[in-house]
Design an enzyme around this catalytic site. Structure first.
Site, PDB file in Angstrom:
ATOM      1  N   ASP A  28     -21.726 -21.625  -6.748  1.00  0.00           N
ATOM      2  CA  ASP A  28     -20.731 -22.581  -7.147  1.00  0.00           C
ATOM      3  C   ASP A  28     -19.931 -21.898  -8.489  1.00  0.00           C
ATOM      4  OD1 ASP A  28     -19.915 -25.507  -7.196  1.00  0.00           O
ATOM      5  OD2 ASP A  28     -20.451 -25.133  -9.328  1.00  0.00           O
ATOM      6  N   TYR A  58     -14.151 -21.791 -14.954  1.00  0.00           N
ATOM      7  CA  TYR A  58     -15.213 -21.046 -15.523  1.00  0.00           C
ATOM      8  C   TYR A  58     -14.879 -19.762 -15.793  1.00  0.00           C
ATOM      9  CZ  TYR A  58     -18.003 -24.898 -13.172  1.00  0.00           C
ATOM     10  OH  TYR A  58     -18.560 -25.976 -12.707  1.00  0.00           O
ATOM     11  N   HIS A  61     -11.829 -30.599  -9.347  1.00  0.00           N
ATOM     12  CA  HIS A  61     -12.846 -30.604 -10.242  1.00  0.00           C
ATOM     13  C   HIS A  61     -12.869 -32.092 -10.809  1.00  0.00           C
ATOM     14  CE1 HIS A  61     -14.877 -27.262 -12.903  1.00  0.00           C
ATOM     15  NE2 HIS A  61     -15.382 -28.657 -12.993  1.00  0.00           N
ATOM     16  N   LYS A  70     -13.203 -24.503  -7.492  1.00  0.00           N
ATOM     17  CA  LYS A  70     -12.599 -25.945  -7.751  1.00  0.00           C
ATOM     18  C   LYS A  70     -11.157 -25.699  -8.496  1.00  0.00           C
ATOM     19  CE  LYS A  70     -17.421 -27.327  -9.058  1.00  0.00           C
ATOM     20  NZ  LYS A  70     -17.918 -25.946  -9.632  1.00  0.00           N
TER      21      LYS A  70
HETATM   22  N1  LIG Z   1     -18.179 -30.290 -11.211  1.00  0.00           N
HETATM   23  C1  LIG Z   1     -18.453 -30.436 -12.620  1.00  0.00           C
HETATM   24  O1  LIG Z   1     -17.829 -31.145 -13.370  1.00  0.00           O
HETATM   25  C2  LIG Z   1     -19.686 -29.438 -13.101  1.00  0.00           C
HETATM   26  C3  LIG Z   1     -20.222 -29.829 -14.543  1.00  0.00           C
HETATM   27  C4  LIG Z   1     -21.218 -29.077 -14.983  1.00  0.00           C
HETATM   28  C5  LIG Z   1     -21.777 -28.320 -14.275  1.00  0.00           C
HETATM   29  N2  LIG Z   1     -21.422 -27.952 -12.750  1.00  0.00           N
HETATM   30  C6  LIG Z   1     -22.022 -26.965 -11.726  1.00  0.00           C
HETATM   31  O2  LIG Z   1     -23.416 -27.104 -11.976  1.00  0.00           O
HETATM   32  C7  LIG Z   1     -24.195 -26.215 -12.274  1.00  0.00           C
HETATM   33  C8  LIG Z   1     -25.469 -26.525 -12.911  1.00  0.00           C
HETATM   34  O3  LIG Z   1     -25.156 -27.200 -13.936  1.00  0.00           O
HETATM   35  P1  LIG Z   1     -25.314 -26.797 -15.246  1.00  0.00           P
HETATM   36  O4  LIG Z   1     -25.102 -25.389 -15.641  1.00  0.00           O
HETATM   37  O5  LIG Z   1     -24.719 -27.759 -16.253  1.00  0.00           O
HETATM   38  O6  LIG Z   1     -26.782 -27.204 -15.989  1.00  0.00           O
HETATM   39  P2  LIG Z   1     -28.270 -26.795 -15.365  1.00  0.00           P
HETATM   40  O7  LIG Z   1     -28.376 -25.838 -13.886  1.00  0.00           O
HETATM   41  O8  LIG Z   1     -29.081 -28.243 -14.963  1.00  0.00           O
HETATM   42  O9  LIG Z   1     -29.154 -26.241 -16.577  1.00  0.00           O
HETATM   43  C9  LIG Z   1     -28.789 -25.099 -16.940  1.00  0.00           C
HETATM   44  C10 LIG Z   1     -29.601 -24.892 -18.320  1.00  0.00           C
HETATM   45  O10 LIG Z   1     -31.042 -24.962 -17.911  1.00  0.00           O
HETATM   46  C11 LIG Z   1     -31.709 -23.719 -18.217  1.00  0.00           C
HETATM   47  N3  LIG Z   1     -32.528 -23.302 -17.387  1.00  0.00           N
HETATM   48  C12 LIG Z   1     -32.442 -22.810 -16.108  1.00  0.00           C
HETATM   49  N4  LIG Z   1     -33.564 -22.601 -15.259  1.00  0.00           N
HETATM   50  C13 LIG Z   1     -34.420 -23.199 -16.056  1.00  0.00           C
HETATM   51  C14 LIG Z   1     -35.853 -23.282 -15.862  1.00  0.00           C
HETATM   52  N5  LIG Z   1     -36.275 -22.893 -14.573  1.00  0.00           N
HETATM   53  N6  LIG Z   1     -36.560 -23.773 -16.883  1.00  0.00           N
HETATM   54  C15 LIG Z   1     -35.985 -24.418 -17.958  1.00  0.00           C
HETATM   55  N7  LIG Z   1     -34.686 -24.264 -18.234  1.00  0.00           N
HETATM   56  C16 LIG Z   1     -33.813 -23.566 -17.441  1.00  0.00           C
HETATM   57  C17 LIG Z   1     -30.350 -22.676 -18.625  1.00  0.00           C
HETATM   58  O11 LIG Z   1     -30.771 -21.698 -19.500  1.00  0.00           O
HETATM   59  P3  LIG Z   1     -30.673 -20.142 -19.240  1.00  0.00           P
HETATM   60  O12 LIG Z   1     -29.445 -19.812 -18.599  1.00  0.00           O
HETATM   61  O13 LIG Z   1     -30.887 -19.647 -20.713  1.00  0.00           O
HETATM   62  O14 LIG Z   1     -31.907 -19.733 -18.339  1.00  0.00           O
HETATM   63  C18 LIG Z   1     -29.386 -23.480 -18.969  1.00  0.00           C
HETATM   64  O15 LIG Z   1     -29.403 -23.741 -20.154  1.00  0.00           O
HETATM   65  C19 LIG Z   1     -23.106 -25.419 -13.218  1.00  0.00           C
HETATM   66  O16 LIG Z   1     -23.624 -24.133 -13.521  1.00  0.00           O
HETATM   67  C20 LIG Z   1     -22.048 -25.514 -12.394  1.00  0.00           C
HETATM   68  O17 LIG Z   1     -21.778 -24.587 -11.269  1.00  0.00           O
HETATM   69  C21 LIG Z   1     -20.320 -28.521 -12.490  1.00  0.00           C
END
Ligand SMILES: NC(=O)c1ccc[n+]([C@@H]2O[C@H](COP(=O)([O-])OP(=O)(O)OC[C@H]3O[C@@H](n4cnc5c(N)ncnc54)[C@H](OP(=O)(O)O)[C@@H]3O)[C@@H](O)[C@H]2O)c1
Length: 263
Positions: free
Chosen positions: A46, A51, A107, A76
């Site tokens: 994704d 980004y 988005h 997006k």
């Molecule tokens: N459409 C939208 O508006 C929107 C908004 C936000 C996100 N997104 C998409 O959704 C994806 C995921 O959401 P996100 O990046 O916000 O948050 P997430 O995947 O829920 O969490 C990422 C965070 O959790 C940590 N983490 C990862 N694996 C872990 C584990 N096994 N144990 C503990 N901590 C862990 C990561 O740290 P490290 O990297 O340091 O390991 C990072 O700080 C994004 O990358 C993006 O592609 C879309």
């Protein structure tokens, strides 16, 4: 359930339930993280033009040795590119090094609205073969309905902030009833990974709280796209096939959600 277990989001378009999120990783870190994810078995990535990492995602895809049809790629359109939809998609495709994406999303609602005029361009892009499926992100159910009413075409996917702590059965049902695949983002950031109940369920299966959260999505058939820049965690987040949550555990996790956040 194999790692590439998928849902059909449009005729002949299979979307793997587990994907790799790439928000807030750029440059060499992004290329390495995506390369690690692909090497570890993820078959869905994704990204978004906003980004700033589409070219690194593209490089990792090209160097992975995987065939184009083996990896599902989402990007997006940021709302300030409304009016320049086709040009923006062409920029994304060029950066990704692809002829088409598997899924192209609006988005965010444009100026807070559903923006059927933007959605028309998405439908055209799909018709022209530049996106195999099209959808939206951060849309309310009423906005999904507005798009369908105005254009006759319901988005295939709505990517929204989601996780056990945000679970809302009626919102999930509203997506299901419309045939819109719910794709959750920020599964880990929206969860208190130190929650006592989550910890107990994780211990019972000999896994981590993060793995329970990801498994919860898969069992509900919500698409989930955890992000990490650390190889061990990228591996951990995909190592979710060796256990199953019981019905009671699923219900307990569902109850972490307030249930009242969305309409
Ligand atoms: N459409 C939208 O508006 C929107 C908004 C936000 C996100 N997104 C998409 O959704 C994806 C995921 O959401 P996100 O990046 O916000 O948050 P997430 O995947 O829920 O969490 C990422 C965070 O959790 C940590 N983490 C990862 N694996 C872990 C584990 N096994 N144990 C503990 N901590 C862990 C990561 O740290 P490290 O990297 O340091 O390991 C990072 O700080 C994004 O990358 C993006 O592609 C879309």
């Amino acid at each position: 359930m194999p790692l590439d277990a998928a849902v059909e989001i449009a005729p002949g378009v299979q979307m793997p339930l587990l994907g790799f999120g790439t928000w807030q990783i750029r440059g060499a870190t992004a290329a390495k993280a995506v390369a690690d994810a692909l090497a570890l078995g993820y078959r869905h990535v994704d990204t978004a033009q906003m980004y700033g990492n589409e070219s690194q995602v593209g490089r990792a895809l090209a160097e992975s040795g995987l065939g184009r049809d083996e990896v599902f790629v989402t990007t997006k359109l940021w709302p300030d590119r409304a009016g320049r939809e086709r040009e923006t998609l062409e920029e994304s495709l060029e950066a990704l090094g692809l002829d088409a994406v598997d899924l192209w999303l609006i988005h965010w609602p444009v100026n807070g609205g559903a923006a059927p005029h933007v959605w028309e361009h998405f439908i055209e892009a799909r018709r022209d073969g530049l996106a195999r499926a099209v959808g939206v992100s951060n849309y309310e159910v009423a906005q999904l309905d507005e798009l369908a009413r105005s254009t006759g075409c319901m988005p295939a996917v709505n990517q929204i902030e989601w996780g056990p702590a945000m679970y809302d059965a009626s919102l999930a049902a509203a997506h299901r009833e419309r045939g819109v695949q719910l794709e959750g983002y920020s599964p880990l950031r929206t969860t208190n990974l130190r929650d006592r109940r989550l910890g107990r369920i994780a211990s019972a299966h000999g896994v981590t709280p993060a793995q329970v959260v990801i498994r919860w999505h898969l069992e509900h058939r919500f698409v989930v796209i955890p992000k990490s820049s650390h190889r061990e965690r990228i591996a951990e987040n995909a190592d979710v096939l060796g256990f199953e949550l019981t019905a009671d555990e699923l219900a307990e996790l569902d109850a972490l959600g307030s249930g009242a956040r969305r309409d």
